[in-house]
Design a protein around this motif. Structure first.
Motif, mmCIF file in Angstrom:
data_model
loop_
_atom_site.group_PDB
_atom_site.id
_atom_site.type_symbol
_atom_site.label_atom_id
_atom_site.label_comp_id
_atom_site.label_asym_id
_atom_site.label_seq_id
_atom_site.Cartn_x
_atom_site.Cartn_y
_atom_site.Cartn_z
ATOM 1 N N LEU A 1 1.807 -17.029 9.812
ATOM 2 C CA LEU A 1 1.117 -18.317 9.893
ATOM 3 C C LEU A 1 0.442 -18.362 11.253
ATOM 4 O O LEU A 1 1.065 -18.018 12.263
ATOM 5 N N GLU B 1 -2.375 -19.356 6.628
ATOM 6 C CA GLU B 1 -1.697 -18.082 6.459
ATOM 7 C C GLU B 1 -2.703 -16.956 6.654
ATOM 8 O O GLU B 1 -3.843 -17.060 6.210
ATOM 9 N N TYR C 1 -0.998 -24.603 2.652
ATOM 10 C CA TYR C 1 -1.858 -23.862 3.561
ATOM 11 C C TYR C 1 -3.317 -23.783 3.180
ATOM 12 O O TYR C 1 -4.133 -23.453 4.018
ATOM 13 N N LYS D 1 -6.662 -19.140 3.035
ATOM 14 C CA LYS D 1 -5.978 -18.063 3.726
ATOM 15 C C LYS D 1 -7.004 -17.205 4.448
ATOM 16 O O LYS D 1 -8.180 -17.187 4.089
#
Ligand SMILES: [Zn+2]
Length: 132
Positions: free
Chosen positions: A77, A91, A123, A126
């Protein structure tokens, strides 16, 4: 129903890295803000889709979590500072050994629904290492 609609709208913003840009002072915001905090009522805010390029400001490697088929452990993270200025928690899909402060990353845009629910809700977008 309104709360649900708002939830999905915000999710879409997170997933597509859509924020706002103030034309008056040229500031960028993520998550999106309806009013520019610098210009207040004098601001001229428009929707803006971030390019999705940035660098790692800081990171943590998560070794524990619920058992989840969609989530490999450990995972990374990081706070990513976008090229336009705003920072976000996301992430980073890379080997935990590989992650470095200052590393260039790019967003891996995905359609809503492709990922596990946890990934979406917590999240959003990504990131993956960017080849420089
Ligand atoms: Zn402004």
């Amino acid at each position: 129903m309104a709360a649900t609609a708002r939830f999905w709208r915000e999710l879409s913003h997170r997933y597509n890295l859509v924020g706002t840009h103030c034309r008056k002072c040229d500031s960028y915001f993520f998550p999106p803000r309806d009013v520019c905090p610098k210009c207040r009522r004098g601001g001229d805010v428009e929707e803006y889709k971030f390019k999705g390029v940035g660098e790692i400001v800081t990171f943590t490697v998560v070794h524990q979590g619920k058992k989840d088929l969609n989530r490999r452990l450990p995972y990374v993270l990081a706070i990513v500072k976008l090229e336009e200025g705003p920072c976000l928690l996301a992430e980073v899909m890379c080997d935990p050994e590989e992650i470095r402060v200052g590393m260039r990353v790019r967003a891996a845009f995905r359609k809503i629904g492709e990922d596990g629910e946890r990934g979406i809700i917590y999240y959003g977008t990504k990131f993956v290492p960017a080849l420089t």
